[in-house]
Scaffold this active site. Structure first.
Site, PDB file in Angstrom:
ATOM      1  N   GLU A 338      34.298  49.567  39.820  1.00 34.77           N
ATOM      2  CA  GLU A 338      32.908  49.976  39.571  1.00 34.77           C
ATOM      3  C   GLU A 338      32.799  51.261  38.740  1.00 34.77           C
ATOM      4  OE1 GLU A 338      30.821  48.229  43.611  1.00 34.77           O
ATOM      5  OE2 GLU A 338      31.880  50.124  43.790  1.00 34.77           O
TER       6      GLU A 338
HETATM    7  C1  TNX Z   1      32.097  47.498  46.784  1.00 31.76           C
HETATM    8  S1  TNX Z   1      34.898  46.676  46.942  1.00 31.76           S
HETATM    9  C2  TNX Z   1      32.940  48.594  46.626  1.00 31.76           C
HETATM   10  C3  TNX Z   1      32.837  49.713  47.540  1.00 31.76           C
HETATM   11  C4  TNX Z   1      31.717  49.519  48.523  1.00 31.76           C
HETATM   12  C5  TNX Z   1      31.713  48.102  49.012  1.00 31.76           C
HETATM   13  C6  TNX Z   1      30.718  47.834  50.091  1.00 31.76           C
HETATM   14  C7  TNX Z   1      35.016  47.767  45.945  1.00 31.76           C
HETATM   15  C8  TNX Z   1      36.254  47.792  45.214  1.00 31.76           C
HETATM   16  N1  TNX Z   1      33.993  48.609  45.755  1.00 31.76           N
HETATM   17  O1  TNX Z   1      32.677  50.918  46.843  1.00 31.76           O
HETATM   18  O2  TNX Z   1      31.885  50.408  49.567  1.00 31.76           O
HETATM   19  O3  TNX Z   1      31.458  47.254  47.930  1.00 31.76           O
HETATM   20  O4  TNX Z   1      30.872  46.562  50.633  1.00 31.76           O
END
Ligand code: TNX
Length: 522
Positions: A338
Site C-alpha cells: 500500500e
Molecule cells: C491491509 S494486508 C493492510 C494492513 C491493514 C489490513 C487490515 C496489508 C499488507 N496491508 O495495513 O492493517 O489491511 O485488514
C-alpha cells in the site's frame, strides 16, 4: 445364606460400577488412538492394543545430551507437571527398559519424516518419540499433549488417570512455513501477551511468528543508533493511548521463547509506506525534512519515507543491521504494501535496494505481494494478501509465495455482522470459510510447488486487548494451522469440525477466549 451371598455380590458390583463411572479412565476406556481428535490431523495413525499410563514414577528419557533435545524434554515436563503433579525428571538414558517412561529419540534414519516429522509410538509400558531433528521431537511432544485428557492443560493439580491408547502415529507437515502474524504497531501488546500467542499457536505446530513492528501509528523496537524511533514513534497507537515498544532485551527474550517452541521470528519493518511513526521521529526521513506529527487514525497508504535521499538508506541499513543481529531466523520482512504515495518509478528501485541491504546481512526478503513489481532476487519471497496478479508476477520472476489470502486467512476480518470488532473489507470470515480453502487453488497460476506455506495475519486497528485477539484468532487459527500442516486431499470440513468441537474443551482449560461459533457443536 444364598440370598445373602447374592446380595453381597450385588452390593460389590454396584460399588465397582460407581467407582468406575467416577474415574475418567472409564470415560476414556475404549477410545482408540485413531479416534483421538488431534489437530492438526496427523499423516497416519494406527491404533494398537491396550494403553499407556503416566505415573509418578515416569521419567522423560533423552537419547542424547543435545541441548535442543534437553530443552524439549524440559518443555514437556513443564507442560505435564502442573496438572499431573508428577515430577517427571528429565534424564539422559540409553536404558530402554524403564517402566512407563517417555523416550525422546533423535535418530537420523527416517527420510520420510524430514526435518519436522516424528514417529510417536505408544506401548503399554513406554512412549517413544523418534525424529530426525529436534523440531520433529517438539512436534511429537505437541501431539502427545493432545492425547491426554484436556485436564492436562490445567495449571493446577487435577485428578485423572492420565491414560493414553496404544498405537503409532507417523506425521510430517505439508508446508515448511506455517505462520501467524501479529500487528503490534496499531495497538501495542506486552511481551507476555506475545508469548501467550506464540505458545498457543505452537500447540497447533505453527512455526513462524511474523511480528509487524512498525506502521503509521507506532514504532515498536528499540534501535540503539536511532533512539527517537521509540522515544517519539513508540509513544502512539490507534485511538491515542501510550503505545509502547520492546527493548532489545525483550525482543531477544521473545525470539528465545519462540525458538523453544520451534517458532522462528520474522520481524517486519514496513517500507516505504506505513512509515508515519518513523517520519515523526526523524525529520530528515521526509523529503521536505519536516517531521510528521504522530498519527492515531486508521487510514492507510498516505505516508512515504523519502526514497531519493542517500541518508534514508543509511538509516535503513542501521535499523536492519540491529534487527538482523537479534534475529537468528533467515528472513527480514520489508513490508512494501500500500505504498500509494510512492511513485512506481521510485518504488521499484527502492525495493531493489532493500533486497540488496537484506542480502548483505545474510537474510532473505519477504514482502507483501506488491514487491513482485520490483526485480526480485532469487530467494526473495512474496506474501500474497490481496492482488492475485502480483503474486503470479512474483512466481513468474521465480519467487515462492506465502499464502495469506485476506478473504480466508485474515483473522482481523469479522466472523459475521455481529462481531463486535474487526474489519470486513475482505468480507466476513466464518470458521468454516477460514478452514475450507486450498492454498494451491486460490490463484490460477500458483501451484503447489510455488508455495512456501501459509500465514494467518491479525491486524489490530480495532483490536486492543489480548482477550480480543484470542476471540478473533480462535478458533480460526487452529484451522489455518491444519491448512498448513495437512495436504488438501486429507482435509474435510465435516470431519474437522468434530475434532474442533472437542478441541474447544482444551482451549477452555487454557482460558482461551475463543469465539463460540454456532458452526461447531462445542
Ligand atoms: C491491509 S494486508 C493492510 C494492513 C491493514 C489490513 C487490515 C496489508 C499488507 N496491508 O495495513 O492493517 O489491511 O485488514
Amino acid at each position: 445364606m444364598r440370598t445373602k451371598l447374592k446380595q453381597n455380590i450385588m452390593r460389590l458390583l454396584i460399588i465397582l460400577l460407581i467407582v468406575l463411572s467416577f474415574s475418567t479412565s472409564f470415560a476414556n476406556y475404549g477410545i482408540k488412538l485413531a479416534e483421538m481428535p488431534i489437530i492438526p490431523k496427523p499423516f497416519s495413525v494406527v491404533s494398537g492394543k491396550g494403553s499407556f499410563k503416566l505415573s509418578d514414577k515416569s521419567e522423560i528419557c533423552l537419547s542424547t545430551s543435545n541441548i535442543e533435545v534437553n530443552k524439549i524434554g524440559a518443555f514437556l515436563r513443564e507442560k505435564l507437571r502442573p496438572a499431573t503433579g508428577f515430577m517427571l525428571p528429565v534424564v539422559e538414558s540409553a536404558d530402554q527398559n524403564g517402566k512407563n517412561n517417555i523416550y525422546l529419540v533423535l535418530s537420523q534414519t527416517n527420510s520420510v519424516l524430514g526435518d519436522e516429522g516424528y514417529q510417536l509410538t505408544i506401548g503399554a509400558s513406554r512412549i517413544e518419540i523418534l525424529a530426525n531433528k529436534s523440531a520433529g521431537l517438539f512436534n511429537g511432544v505437541q501431539t502427545l499433549r493432545q492425547l491426554f485428557s484436556e485436564k492436562i492443560e490445567s495449571s493446577t493439580h487435577q485428578n485423572d488417570s492420565w491414560i493414553i491408547p496404544a498405537g503409532v502415529i507417523r506425521d510430517f507437515p505439508e508446508y515448511s512455513y506455517r505462520g501467524f502474524m501479529l500487528d503490534v504497531a496499531r495497538h501495542f501488546f506486552s511481551v507476555s501477551d506475545v508469548k501467550r500467542y506464540i505458545d498457543l499457536a505452537s500447540m497447533y505446530k505453527m512455526n513462524v511468528f511474523h511480528i509487524h513492528l512498525s506502521d503509521d501509528q507506532g514504532w515498536r523496537i528499540e534501535i540503539k543508533k536511532w533512539p527517537e524511533l521509540t522515544a517519539t514513534g513508540g509513544k502512539s497507537q490507534v485511538g491515542g493511548g501510550t503505545g509502547g515498544f520492546y527493548t532489545q532485551e525483550q525482543y531477544r527474550d521473545i525470539v528465545k521463547y519462540a525458538a523453544a517452541r520451534n517458532v522462528m521470528v520474522v520481524p517486519e519493518i514496513d517500507l516505504p509506506g506505513h512509515t508515519n511513526a518513523m517520519l515523526a521521529s526523524y525529520a530528515h526521513l521526509n523529503c521536505d525534512t519536516k517531521a510528521k506529527t504522530l498519527y492515531t487514525g486508521t487510514e492507510v497508504g498516505f505516508s512515504a519515507i523519502c526514497t531519493s535521499k542517500e541518508s534514508t538508506y543509511t538509516f535503513i541499513e542501521d535499523v536492519f543491521k540491529e534487527i538482523s543481529e537479534m534475529t537468528p531466523g533467515n528472513y527480514i520482512h520489508i513490508g512494501g504494501d500500500e505504498s500509494h504515495v510512492t511513485k512506481l518509478e521510485d518504488y521499484i528501485p527502492f525495493v531493489n535496494r532493500m533486497q540488496g541491504i537484506v542480502a548483505k546481512l545474510g537474510k532473505h526478503v519477504i514482502g507483501w505481494d506488491e514487491i513482485a513489481l520490483s526485480d526480485l532476487k532469487a530467494n526473495s519471497f512474496v506474501q500474497y494478501w490481496g492482488k492475485a496478479e502480483n503474486a503470479v508476477l512474483g512466481v513468474q520472476k521465480g519467487a515462492k509465495v506465502i499464502m495469506s489470502p485476506a478473504m480466508y486467512a485474515y483473522l482481523d476480518m469479522k466472523y459475521d455482522s455481529l462481531t463486535p470488532f474487526g474489519l470486513n473489507w475482505a468480507g466476513y470470515l466464518d470458521v468454516q470459510k477460514s478452514y475450507d480453502w486450498i492454498p494451491e487453488s486460490i490463484v490460477p497460476g500458483i501451484k503447489r510447488e510455488n508455495i512456501l506455506g501459509v500465514e494467518a495475519p491479525i491486524w489490530t486497528e480495532s483490536i486492543s486487548s489480548m482477550k480480543n485477539i484470542e476471540y478473533m484468532a480462535f478458533p480460526r487459527i487452529v484451522g489455518i494451522a491444519e491448512v498448513g500442516w495437512c495436504s488438501a486431499s486429507t482435509r474435510n470440513w465435516k470431519e474437522y469440525k468434530l475434532r474442533l468441537a472437542k478441541q474447544g474443551k482444551r482451549l477452555k482449560v487454557l482460558g482461551v477466549n475463543y469465539y463460540p461459533s454456532t458452526q461447531i457443536a462445542w
